[in-house]
Scaffold this motif. Structure first.
Motif, short mmCIF file in Angstrom:
data_model
loop_
_atom_site.label_atom_id
_atom_site.label_comp_id
_atom_site.label_asym_id
_atom_site.label_seq_id
_atom_site.Cartn_x
_atom_site.Cartn_y
_atom_site.Cartn_z
N MET A 25 41.70 41.41 39.13
CA MET A 25 40.87 40.64 40.05
C MET A 25 40.72 41.36 41.40
SD MET A 25 39.66 38.14 38.45
CE MET A 25 39.97 37.15 36.99
N ALA A 26 41.80 41.96 41.89
CA ALA A 26 41.76 42.62 43.20
C ALA A 26 40.84 43.84 43.18
CB ALA A 26 43.17 43.03 43.63
N ARG A 27 40.60 44.43 42.01
CA ARG A 27 39.66 45.55 41.91
C ARG A 27 38.22 45.08 42.03
NH1 ARG A 27 43.01 47.16 37.04
NH2 ARG A 27 44.48 48.60 37.94
N ALA A 36 43.59 34.89 44.39
CA ALA A 36 44.67 33.96 44.04
C ALA A 36 44.15 32.83 43.16
CB ALA A 36 45.31 33.39 45.30
N ASP A 37 42.99 32.29 43.51
CA ASP A 37 42.42 31.20 42.72
C ASP A 37 42.05 31.65 41.31
OD1 ASP A 37 42.69 29.51 44.89
OD2 ASP A 37 40.57 29.60 45.46
N LEU A 38 41.44 32.83 41.19
CA LEU A 38 41.03 33.32 39.88
C LEU A 38 42.24 33.62 38.98
CD1 LEU A 38 38.03 35.60 40.83
CD2 LEU A 38 37.95 33.49 39.49
N ALA A 68 40.03 36.84 31.59
CA ALA A 68 39.87 37.22 33.00
C ALA A 68 38.42 37.59 33.30
CB ALA A 68 40.81 38.37 33.35
N ARG A 69 37.78 38.35 32.40
CA ARG A 69 36.36 38.71 32.60
C ARG A 69 35.49 37.46 32.61
NH1 ARG A 69 34.14 43.48 32.42
NH2 ARG A 69 32.27 42.70 31.42
N ASN A 70 35.78 36.52 31.72
CA ASN A 70 34.99 35.28 31.69
C ASN A 70 35.17 34.48 32.98
OD1 ASN A 70 33.99 35.87 29.16
ND2 ASN A 70 35.51 34.63 28.09
N ALA A 74 32.22 33.63 35.62
CA ALA A 74 31.96 32.25 36.02
C ALA A 74 32.06 32.10 37.54
CB ALA A 74 32.94 31.30 35.33
N GLU A 75 33.03 32.77 38.14
CA GLU A 75 33.18 32.71 39.60
C GLU A 75 31.98 33.34 40.29
OE1 GLU A 75 34.23 32.47 43.59
OE2 GLU A 75 34.79 31.26 41.88
N ARG A 76 31.50 34.44 39.78
CA ARG A 76 30.33 35.09 40.40
C ARG A 76 29.10 34.20 40.30
NH1 ARG A 76 31.62 41.22 38.33
NH2 ARG A 76 32.99 41.74 40.08
N GLN A 77 28.92 33.55 39.18
CA GLN A 77 27.79 32.64 39.02
C GLN A 77 27.94 31.46 39.97
OE1 GLN A 77 27.78 31.70 34.86
NE2 GLN A 77 26.97 33.69 34.27
N ARG A 78 29.12 30.89 40.05
CA ARG A 78 29.37 29.77 40.93
C ARG A 78 29.13 30.16 42.38
NH1 ARG A 78 32.13 28.24 44.71
NH2 ARG A 78 33.42 30.10 44.68
N SER A 79 29.64 31.30 42.75
CA SER A 79 29.50 31.77 44.13
C SER A 79 28.03 32.00 44.48
CB SER A 79 30.30 33.05 44.30
OG SER A 79 30.20 33.52 45.61
N ALA A 80 27.28 32.58 43.57
CA ALA A 80 25.86 32.82 43.83
C ALA A 80 25.12 31.49 44.03
CB ALA A 80 25.24 33.62 42.69
N ARG A 81 25.43 30.51 43.17
CA ARG A 81 24.81 29.18 43.32
C ARG A 81 25.17 28.56 44.66
NH1 ARG A 81 26.53 28.25 38.16
NH2 ARG A 81 28.29 27.08 38.97
#
Length: 182
Positions: A25-27, A36-38, A68-70, A74-81
């Motif tokens: 995740m840090a990469r 931390a959340d992820l 982890a990839r999923n 999902a986080e990237r999609q959520r963040s973009a929204r």
């Protein structure tokens, strides 16, 4: 997998893999709170989906990196929204100073890998995903294939194409990183 019903087995699994998931995740994320959340979400998903793990389809590491990839996707999609709707204002759990310091150190340590990942952006997603997992995250081709839900043969072909593309594009990838792609 017994980790969903046995707290001792889950703790052992967590301790075995938490550093690798944190590095993963840090990469890819530069905010310590999100990292931390992820990481926490990955292990919650492990508990929910442990019954789906099939050793005959790949190692637990490959399965875990797939989760982890999923989570990252999902986080990237959520963040973009969220970004499109409002500015990021709050809602993050607070980390104590030691947690934040450790995550900031991890982010600093992983900054070369983030630069390499940025350089790989010229590749098609399918090739980039395999190369990231093998060259950056140090998974075997078989583990990367399992994480991506593809066959080992397809993973090898994608990895070969990615390496060839990066070697043929001068200036795209720093020479030191290219050395590690062999």
């Amino acid at each position: 997998m017994e980790i969903s019903t046995d707290p001792v087995a889950f703790e052992a699994f967590y301790r075995r893999h938490v550093e690798a998931v944190t590095r993963f995740m840090a990469r890819r994320v530069d905010d310590p709170h999100t990292v931390a959340d992820l990481v926490a979400e990955v292990f919650m998903a492990v508990l929910d989906s442990a019954h789906t793990y099939r050793p005959s389809l790949g190692s637990e590491v490959g399965w875990l990196y797939g989760i982890a990839r999923n989570m990252l996707s999902a986080e990237r999609q959520r963040s973009a929204r969220e970004f499109r709707l409002t500015e990021r204002i709050s809602g993050r759990r607070l980390l104590d100073a030691d947690d934040l310091s450790r995550l900031e150190e991890r982010l600093d340590a992983e900054s070369p890998a983030r630069r390499a990942l940025a350089a790989m952006a010229v590749l098609p997603e399918s090739e980039r995903a395999v190369l990231e997992l093998v060259a950056i995250d140090q998974l075997t081709v078989g583990e990367a294939a399992a994480a991506l839900g593809i066959g080992q043969g397809a993973a090898r072909v994608r990895l070969h194409r990615a390496r060839r593309s990066l070697r043929q594009a001068p200036g795209v990838m720093p020479p030191a990183v290219l050395e590690g792609l062999r």
